[in-house]
Design a protein around this motif. Structure first.
Motif, short mmCIF file in Angstrom:
data_model
loop_
_atom_site.label_atom_id
_atom_site.label_comp_id
_atom_site.label_asym_id
_atom_site.label_seq_id
_atom_site.Cartn_x
_atom_site.Cartn_y
_atom_site.Cartn_z
N THR A 56 0.84 -1.19 0.00
CA THR A 56 0.00 0.00 0.00
C THR A 56 0.88 1.25 0.00
O THR A 56 2.02 1.23 0.48
CB THR A 56 -0.92 0.02 1.23
OG1 THR A 56 -1.71 1.21 1.17
CG2 THR A 56 -0.14 0.03 2.53
N ALA A 57 0.34 2.32 -0.54
CA ALA A 57 1.05 3.60 -0.55
C ALA A 57 0.67 4.45 0.67
O ALA A 57 1.18 5.56 0.83
CB ALA A 57 0.73 4.36 -1.82
N ILE A 58 -0.21 3.91 1.53
CA ILE A 58 -0.64 4.66 2.71
C ILE A 58 0.57 5.00 3.57
O ILE A 58 1.39 4.14 3.90
CB ILE A 58 -1.67 3.86 3.54
CG1 ILE A 58 -2.95 3.69 2.75
CG2 ILE A 58 -1.94 4.52 4.89
CD1 ILE A 58 -3.98 2.80 3.43
N GLY A 59 0.69 6.25 3.92
CA GLY A 59 1.78 6.69 4.78
C GLY A 59 3.01 7.20 4.05
O GLY A 59 3.81 7.90 4.62
N LEU A 60 3.16 6.86 2.78
CA LEU A 60 4.35 7.29 2.06
C LEU A 60 4.39 8.81 1.87
O LEU A 60 5.46 9.39 1.74
CB LEU A 60 4.46 6.57 0.72
CG LEU A 60 4.72 5.06 0.82
CD1 LEU A 60 4.78 4.43 -0.56
CD2 LEU A 60 5.99 4.77 1.60
N ASP A 61 3.22 9.46 1.87
CA ASP A 61 3.20 10.92 1.77
C ASP A 61 3.82 11.57 3.00
O ASP A 61 4.21 12.74 2.96
CB ASP A 61 1.78 11.42 1.56
CG ASP A 61 0.87 11.10 2.73
OD1 ASP A 61 1.05 10.04 3.36
OD2 ASP A 61 -0.03 11.92 3.02
N GLN A 62 3.95 10.84 4.09
CA GLN A 62 4.55 11.39 5.30
C GLN A 62 6.05 11.65 5.14
O GLN A 62 6.67 12.30 5.97
CB GLN A 62 4.33 10.45 6.49
CG GLN A 62 2.87 10.26 6.84
CD GLN A 62 2.20 11.57 7.20
OE1 GLN A 62 2.66 12.29 8.08
NE2 GLN A 62 1.12 11.91 6.52
N LEU A 63 6.63 11.17 4.05
CA LEU A 63 8.04 11.40 3.78
C LEU A 63 8.27 12.68 2.99
O LEU A 63 9.43 13.08 2.81
CB LEU A 63 8.63 10.20 3.01
CG LEU A 63 8.52 8.86 3.72
CD1 LEU A 63 8.99 7.75 2.80
CD2 LEU A 63 9.32 8.87 5.00
N ALA A 64 7.21 13.33 2.54
CA ALA A 64 7.35 14.56 1.76
C ALA A 64 7.95 15.66 2.61
O ALA A 64 7.64 15.79 3.80
CB ALA A 64 5.98 14.98 1.23
N PRO A 65 8.83 16.48 2.02
CA PRO A 65 9.49 17.56 2.79
C PRO A 65 8.52 18.53 3.45
O PRO A 65 8.76 18.99 4.56
CB PRO A 65 10.35 18.26 1.74
CG PRO A 65 10.56 17.26 0.66
CD PRO A 65 9.33 16.41 0.65
N ASP A 66 7.40 18.86 2.80
CA ASP A 66 6.46 19.81 3.40
C ASP A 66 5.76 19.21 4.61
O ASP A 66 5.41 19.91 5.56
CB ASP A 66 5.44 20.32 2.39
CG ASP A 66 4.67 19.22 1.68
OD1 ASP A 66 5.21 18.10 1.55
OD2 ASP A 66 3.54 19.48 1.24
N VAL A 67 5.56 17.91 4.64
CA VAL A 67 4.99 17.24 5.81
C VAL A 67 6.05 17.10 6.90
O VAL A 67 5.78 17.31 8.08
CB VAL A 67 4.39 15.87 5.44
CG1 VAL A 67 3.93 15.12 6.67
CG2 VAL A 67 3.25 16.04 4.44
N GLU A 68 7.25 16.76 6.50
CA GLU A 68 8.35 16.61 7.45
C GLU A 68 8.58 17.90 8.24
O GLU A 68 8.86 17.88 9.43
CB GLU A 68 9.62 16.21 6.70
CG GLU A 68 10.81 15.95 7.59
CD GLU A 68 10.69 14.69 8.43
OE1 GLU A 68 11.31 14.67 9.51
OE2 GLU A 68 10.00 13.76 8.02
N ALA A 69 8.43 19.04 7.58
CA ALA A 69 8.64 20.34 8.24
C ALA A 69 7.61 20.60 9.34
O ALA A 69 7.86 21.42 10.22
CB ALA A 69 8.60 21.45 7.20
N LEU A 70 6.47 19.92 9.30
CA LEU A 70 5.41 20.12 10.30
C LEU A 70 5.59 19.26 11.54
O LEU A 70 4.89 19.45 12.53
CB LEU A 70 4.04 19.82 9.68
CG LEU A 70 3.64 20.70 8.50
CD1 LEU A 70 2.34 20.21 7.90
CD2 LEU A 70 3.54 22.15 8.92
#
Length: 87
Positions: free
Chosen positions: A12-26
């Motif tokens: 699944t791709a669930i959670g992979l968006d959590q690696l994005a730099p804009d999410v990481e900054a939060l």
């Protein structure tokens, strides 16, 4: 780090968006606690005092120390954090 399990035929791709730099900054780098809380003043200064960063172990100990048992919880040992209106 999030990675697919090689044995999974349909990962699944669930959670992979959590690696994005804009999410990481939060993400919270370090927890912060109201200064007065650390000094033993539970309510005075709320909304006025600064927050100070603490180590994760300190923050986790503070949260764990505030857990309360459910009334009549018996042997199942359930607990929860107090909420507004608790006595």
């Amino acid at each position: 780090m999030l990675a697919s399990l090689s044995a999974d035929p349909d990962p699944t791709a669930i959670g992979l968006d959590q690696l994005a730099p804009d999410v990481e900054a939060l993400r919270i780098a370090r927890p912060a606690v109201r200064q007065g809380w650390l000094e033993g003043r539970s309510r005075s200064g709320r909304g006025e005092e600064p927050f100070v960063e603490v180590e994760w172990d300190v923050a986790l100990d503070l949260v764990a120390s505030k857990r309360v048992r459910f009334p009549g919880s018996g042997s199942d040992n359930r607990s929860r954090l107090p909420v507004r209106g608790d006595t």
